[in-house]
Design a protein around this motif. Sequence first.
Motif, short mmCIF file in Angstrom:
data_model
loop_
_atom_site.label_atom_id
_atom_site.label_comp_id
_atom_site.label_asym_id
_atom_site.label_seq_id
_atom_site.Cartn_x
_atom_site.Cartn_y
_atom_site.Cartn_z
N MET A 175 15.27 39.25 38.91
CA MET A 175 16.47 39.75 39.59
C MET A 175 17.01 38.69 40.54
N ILE A 176 18.33 38.49 40.55
CA ILE A 176 18.88 37.42 41.39
C ILE A 176 19.31 37.97 42.75
N SER A 177 19.51 37.05 43.70
CA SER A 177 19.92 37.46 45.04
C SER A 177 21.42 37.73 45.05
N PHE A 178 21.86 38.40 46.12
CA PHE A 178 23.29 38.68 46.29
C PHE A 178 24.10 37.37 46.31
N GLU A 179 23.59 36.37 47.03
CA GLU A 179 24.32 35.09 47.14
C GLU A 179 24.45 34.42 45.77
N GLU A 180 23.35 34.42 45.00
CA GLU A 180 23.42 33.82 43.66
C GLU A 180 24.41 34.57 42.77
N ALA A 181 24.44 35.89 42.92
CA ALA A 181 25.34 36.69 42.10
C ALA A 181 26.80 36.34 42.42
N VAL A 182 27.11 36.27 43.71
CA VAL A 182 28.49 35.97 44.10
C VAL A 182 28.88 34.57 43.65
N LYS A 183 27.94 33.64 43.76
CA LYS A 183 28.20 32.26 43.35
C LYS A 183 28.51 32.23 41.84
N THR A 184 27.69 32.93 41.06
CA THR A 184 27.91 32.97 39.61
C THR A 184 29.29 33.56 39.30
N ILE A 185 29.65 34.62 39.99
CA ILE A 185 30.95 35.26 39.75
C ILE A 185 32.08 34.27 40.02
N LEU A 186 32.04 33.65 41.19
CA LEU A 186 33.17 32.79 41.56
C LEU A 186 33.23 31.52 40.70
N GLU A 187 32.06 31.01 40.32
CA GLU A 187 32.06 29.82 39.45
C GLU A 187 32.68 30.11 38.09
N ASN A 188 32.63 31.36 37.69
CA ASN A 188 33.14 31.73 36.38
C ASN A 188 34.51 32.40 36.42
N THR A 189 35.15 32.36 37.59
CA THR A 189 36.45 33.01 37.75
C THR A 189 37.55 31.96 37.74
N LYS A 190 38.51 32.12 36.81
CA LYS A 190 39.63 31.16 36.71
C LYS A 190 40.92 31.86 37.12
N THR A 191 41.90 31.06 37.53
CA THR A 191 43.16 31.68 37.95
C THR A 191 43.93 32.18 36.73
N VAL A 192 44.74 33.21 36.97
CA VAL A 192 45.62 33.72 35.92
C VAL A 192 46.90 32.88 35.88
N GLY A 193 47.82 33.21 34.99
CA GLY A 193 49.06 32.44 34.86
C GLY A 193 50.03 32.69 36.01
N LEU A 194 51.20 32.05 35.89
CA LEU A 194 52.22 32.16 36.95
C LEU A 194 53.36 33.05 36.49
N GLU A 195 54.12 33.52 37.44
CA GLU A 195 55.36 34.24 37.11
C GLU A 195 56.36 33.99 38.23
N LYS A 196 57.64 34.17 37.86
CA LYS A 196 58.70 33.93 38.80
C LYS A 196 59.13 35.29 39.34
N VAL A 197 59.18 35.46 40.66
CA VAL A 197 59.62 36.75 41.21
C VAL A 197 60.74 36.54 42.21
N PHE A 198 61.53 37.58 42.38
CA PHE A 198 62.56 37.55 43.41
C PHE A 198 61.92 37.68 44.79
N LEU A 199 62.58 37.10 45.74
CA LEU A 199 62.08 37.06 47.12
C LEU A 199 61.66 38.44 47.63
N ASN A 200 62.46 39.45 47.34
CA ASN A 200 62.14 40.80 47.85
C ASN A 200 60.90 41.39 47.20
N GLU A 201 60.41 40.77 46.14
CA GLU A 201 59.19 41.27 45.50
C GLU A 201 58.00 40.36 45.78
N ALA A 202 58.20 39.40 46.66
CA ALA A 202 57.15 38.38 46.84
C ALA A 202 56.10 38.74 47.89
N LEU A 203 56.34 39.77 48.67
CA LEU A 203 55.39 40.14 49.73
C LEU A 203 54.02 40.45 49.14
#
Length: 416
Positions: free
Chosen positions: A1-29
């Motif tokens: 069984m792994i530690s909480f810290e190792e688990a979080v590290k594994t998660i973040l190391e395997n997380t990639k950003t999603v794509g981009l989209e263009k939004v209007f200013l009023n929807e940017a908040l």
Amino acid sequence: MISFEEAVKTILENTKTVGLEKVFLNEALGRVLAEDIYADRDNPPADNSGMDGFAVRYEDIKGATEEAPAVLQIIAESKAGGELVKVEPKTAAYIYTGGLIPEGADTVVQKELTKVEDGKVFIFQELPKGSNIRPQGGDYRKGDLLIKAGTLLRPPEIGILSSVNRPTVYVYQRPRVAVLTTGDEILDVGEPVEKLSQIRTSNTYSLYAQIIEAGGIPVIIGFSKDTPEDTERKLSYAKSCDVLLTTGGVSVGEYDLVKDFVVKVLGVDILFWKVRQKPGKPVAFGVWGEDRRKLFFGIPGNPVASMVVFENMVKPALRKMQGLSRVFNPVVKAKLAGGYRRKKGERVEFIRVALELADEGFVARPFGKQGSNILTGMVFAHGFGIIDVGVTEVKDGEYIKVVIFDKSFMDGVFDG
Ligand code: AMP
Ligand code: MG
């Protein structure tokens, strides 16, 4: 069984950003900026006045006193949005806040220090040269980097975007997060209760709300019975999403099918199962899909475990997917009221606490019942007090770290 810290590290190391989209200013908040924002002009674009009063030449008011005021002919007016005017020696211009500093003028005397009579202004004291002038570029210069990519857009950033003439802006997409609720005993809201053993779901909708708070788009893909057929069919509905969350069915019980079927149906590569934490020990995590860009979290069914696992493990991943560099909930130190004891210290424990702001700083009050099925403890709480691995007792008044998932206890400091 792994530690909480190792688990979080594994998660973040395997997380990639999603794509981009263009939004209007009023929807940017609340979205995360995906481009650097530069200034299109100097701000202010030219010297202007910070006061209502008179634009003068310093030379002409030098040495002015109550007894021997400077007396200047008023020959022009400069309003915000008006034309650039000019003053000559021994003359002044009416000027209003935001009005351009007239050609020839170098100082603004506020109205309160003057008197007007017969088209002339009397100035009763000398002011330092340059007084009440807001200089061109005093806020920023054309070409300055004003907001960096990766910044969470709040009202001040929205104001900057508008002032640099950006009607639309590139932000990271919101990850689409599928929620599959499992368990023979689970009823959706609105379904009639037929048996004493049936349980109305809480996880489906607490997860739905947590996904929104974390910036994701929740997609309820269904409720599955603990049968291979139903689990297989409902899991296939997750294919178009970026993240799959399942609730229930990840412990070792006979009917716990989720882990096996995410592998079979979606091709998930399970990177860990079980973490030395309480609650939430049987959590599973994996990656799947093209380029292993999609995430899978097998979340335990106990309602508190579900919420704690989301806050500590899923939310940071969703925030990273949206391009944020700071992904964790805020953490404060607080005095633990009443202390806390446990038999074993093998796992990190997250206890439900309410926070108060006292004279000596934050005080954390644990909820009376800390079982992972006690959802009312979450209603009571603002955060999770961390009882570290190896610790079996925290004495009354000792400091612990508290992960805040609800900042509302800080509301209303001026309300009395
Ligand atoms: P499991 O992880 O499936 O073994 O479930 C653990 C416990 O959580 C059981 O007592 C379930 O009845 C309960 N549970 C599972 N799913 C939910 C849910 N969606 N809402 C509320 N309780 C649940
Ligand atoms: Mg179950």
